[in-house]
Design an enzyme around this catalytic site. Structure first.
Site, PDB file in Angstrom:
ATOM      1  N   LYS A 157       6.658  -9.841 -10.195  1.00 56.34           N
ATOM      2  CA  LYS A 157       7.907  -9.917  -9.389  1.00 56.34           C
ATOM      3  C   LYS A 157       7.983 -11.166  -9.008  1.00 56.34           C
ATOM      4  CE  LYS A 157       7.233  -5.780  -6.070  1.00 56.34           C
ATOM      5  NZ  LYS A 157       7.096  -5.224  -5.064  1.00 56.34           N
ATOM      6  N   ARG A 205       1.936  -3.060 -12.668  1.00 54.38           N
ATOM      7  CA  ARG A 205       2.732  -2.524 -12.081  1.00 54.38           C
ATOM      8  C   ARG A 205       3.277  -1.778 -13.738  1.00 54.38           C
ATOM      9  NH1 ARG A 205       3.449  -7.281  -9.215  1.00 54.38           N
ATOM     10  NH2 ARG A 205       2.930  -7.014  -6.942  1.00 54.38           N
ATOM     11  N   ARG A 230      -2.126   2.211 -10.443  1.00 60.07           N
ATOM     12  CA  ARG A 230      -2.302   0.739 -10.059  1.00 60.07           C
ATOM     13  C   ARG A 230      -3.133   0.683  -8.700  1.00 60.07           C
ATOM     14  NH1 ARG A 230      -0.215  -4.549  -9.260  1.00 60.07           N
ATOM     15  NH2 ARG A 230       0.435  -4.929  -7.119  1.00 60.07           N
ATOM     16  N   HIS A 253       2.348   4.164 -10.462  1.00 60.95           N
ATOM     17  CA  HIS A 253       2.077   3.193  -9.639  1.00 60.95           C
ATOM     18  C   HIS A 253       0.695   3.584  -8.702  1.00 60.95           C
ATOM     19  CE1 HIS A 253       3.209  -0.272  -7.090  1.00 60.95           C
ATOM     20  NE2 HIS A 253       2.701   0.359  -5.956  1.00 60.95           N
ATOM     21  N   TYR A 271      -6.305  -1.908   1.064  1.00 60.57           N
ATOM     22  CA  TYR A 271      -7.459  -1.330   0.318  1.00 60.57           C
ATOM     23  C   TYR A 271      -8.879  -1.239   1.122  1.00 60.57           C
ATOM     24  CZ  TYR A 271      -4.226  -1.262  -3.215  1.00 60.57           C
ATOM     25  OH  TYR A 271      -3.092  -0.859  -4.220  1.00 60.57           O
ATOM     26  N   HIS A 285      -0.222  -9.881  -5.654  1.00 58.91           N
ATOM     27  CA  HIS A 285       0.318  -9.837  -4.295  1.00 58.91           C
ATOM     28  C   HIS A 285       0.589 -11.383  -3.932  1.00 58.91           C
ATOM     29  CE1 HIS A 285      -1.581  -5.722  -3.295  1.00 58.91           C
ATOM     30  NE2 HIS A 285      -0.497  -5.548  -4.087  1.00 58.91           N
TER      31      HIS A 285
END
Length: 374
Positions: free
Chosen positions: A214, A192, A289, A286, A322, A313
């Site tokens: 995150k 990110r 990414r 992004h 994906y 994630h």
């Protein structure tokens, strides 16, 4: 003791001033109970300042609507309504019907898409769950049984392999080594934007890099040869800077010697995309990414669990998007059925029965079926 606990949390407020993103100040235009919730998110659950600020904006909108909806500020513009005076009794008086009115308002007045309405409802749900379960301040949760608006998950936008190569070939900069390294890490590691700008020199060990994602969650990402070579070239150029100020930061400004911010990286990516003829297509850091994740999945035989770890994630369901972009697999699957070799050719006319002839002015042509060689 409880009062002291919340007073301490209050002092740890995480409001983001848009002009000074690294400075914090108290939230002074929302109810005290909501401020406690936001500080709980930041101080106890360790949510990032950006995440907490997103909750702040969404909950401020909710309570501004409630003030307007109940006619408590008839002469005040919506965006100027101050809700800091709302007490726990007011918050507890809000009903499920009120929340449905709020969702109607978001859709028809604010023209919010389902994803935005779902996010704003999630903020309200989290607040009331906190007030009823964690803080035990309310006994009733009006948002508990409100269904989240159905959203359509859009496929991620990404660069093709050819576009990615074109991007790497068209990097022009007064600090070429740095900008080439930035683009290379984006396209190969899938990190990110905020993760990239936060990288320190001490985060590298052999062929791995420590990424802080995150919620301050750490993960190790392996570096391929392209990344290692780009980093070596950049670090050589970085070491020659005469005004290096931030010795810990990996990516620094040639002019100031300090760590570059997210906006500067966005400008670098925008310029490189423009030089590669890829501007105006909605690409961004992004999207790079997304590109890394897509290329890994399509060309690297990476499964979902592996890709989940690489991207950081929390849930594999986030990564599964994906699986919908591997068009080559879909094309192969469509061609694998035996019926894919059936071709229709029109050769002869067949007379129609009398009863059908009355309904049709012309006889249809009946095709022959030919099986094409495999």
């Amino acid at each position: 003791m409880v009062s002291l606990f919340w007073d301490v949390i209050y002092l740890m407020s995480t409001y983001i001033n848009p002009l000074h993103p690294n400075r914090h100040a108290p939230y002074d235009d929302i109810p005290r109970d909501v401020r406690d919730f936001l500080n709980y998110l930041g101080a106890i659950l360790n949510r990032s300042p950006r995440t907490v600020n997103g909750y702040y904006i969404d909950l401020r909108t909710f309570f501004r609507f409630m003030v307007q909806y109940r006619g408590l500020a008839p002469d005040t513009a919506f965006d100027e309504i101050n809700t800091s005076g709302l007490d726990l009794e007011f918050i507890g008086s809000i009903t499920t019907s009120d929340i449905y009115e709020y969702l109607y308002f978001l859709k028809n007045e604010r023209l919010n898409e389902p994803a935005a309405r779902a996010r704003k409802l999630s903020a309200v749900k989290s607040l009331y769950r906190f007030l009823t379960v964690k803080a035990n301040r309310l006994s009733n949760d009006p948002a508990k049984d409100v269904s989240v608006p159905t959203t359509k998950r859009a496929l991620p936008k990404y660069l093709s392999l050819e576009e990615s190569m074109e991007l790497l070939k068209n990097i022009q900069s007064d600090f070429y080594e740095r900008d080439y390294c930035i683009i290379t890490l984006f396209l190969n590691c899938g990190m990110r934007l905020v993760e990239l700008v936060g990288i320190n020199m001490t985060d590298f060990k052999e062929d791995t890099i420590r990424i802080v994602g995150k919620g301050n969650k750490e993960r190790l990402v392996y570096l391929n040869q392209a990344c290692i070579h780009a980093l070596e070239r950049y670090c050589e150029a970085r070491a020659k800077l005469m005004n290096l100020q931030d010795k810990d930061a990996l990516f620094v400004s040639r002019r100031t010697g300090k760590r570059i911010g997210a906006r500067r990286v966005e400008q670098i990516v925008e310029r490189c995309l423009k030089l590669a003829g890829l501007s105006g297509k909605g690409y961004s850091p992004h999207k790079l990414r997304h590109t890394a994740a897509t290329l890994m999945y399509r060309h690297g035989n990476v499964d979902m669990l592996e890709l989940k770890e690489i991207l950081g994630h929390e849930h594999v369901s986030t990564t599964e998007i994906y699986t919908h972009i591997n068009t080559e697999k879909l094309r192969t699957a469509a061609s694998s059925t035996p019926l894919s070799r059936v071709e229709f050719t029109q050769k002869r006319d067949v007379p129609m029965p009398q009863e059908d002839f009355e309904m049709e002015s012309e006889a249809p042509e009946v095709p022959d079926i030919v099986i094409m060689p495999s």
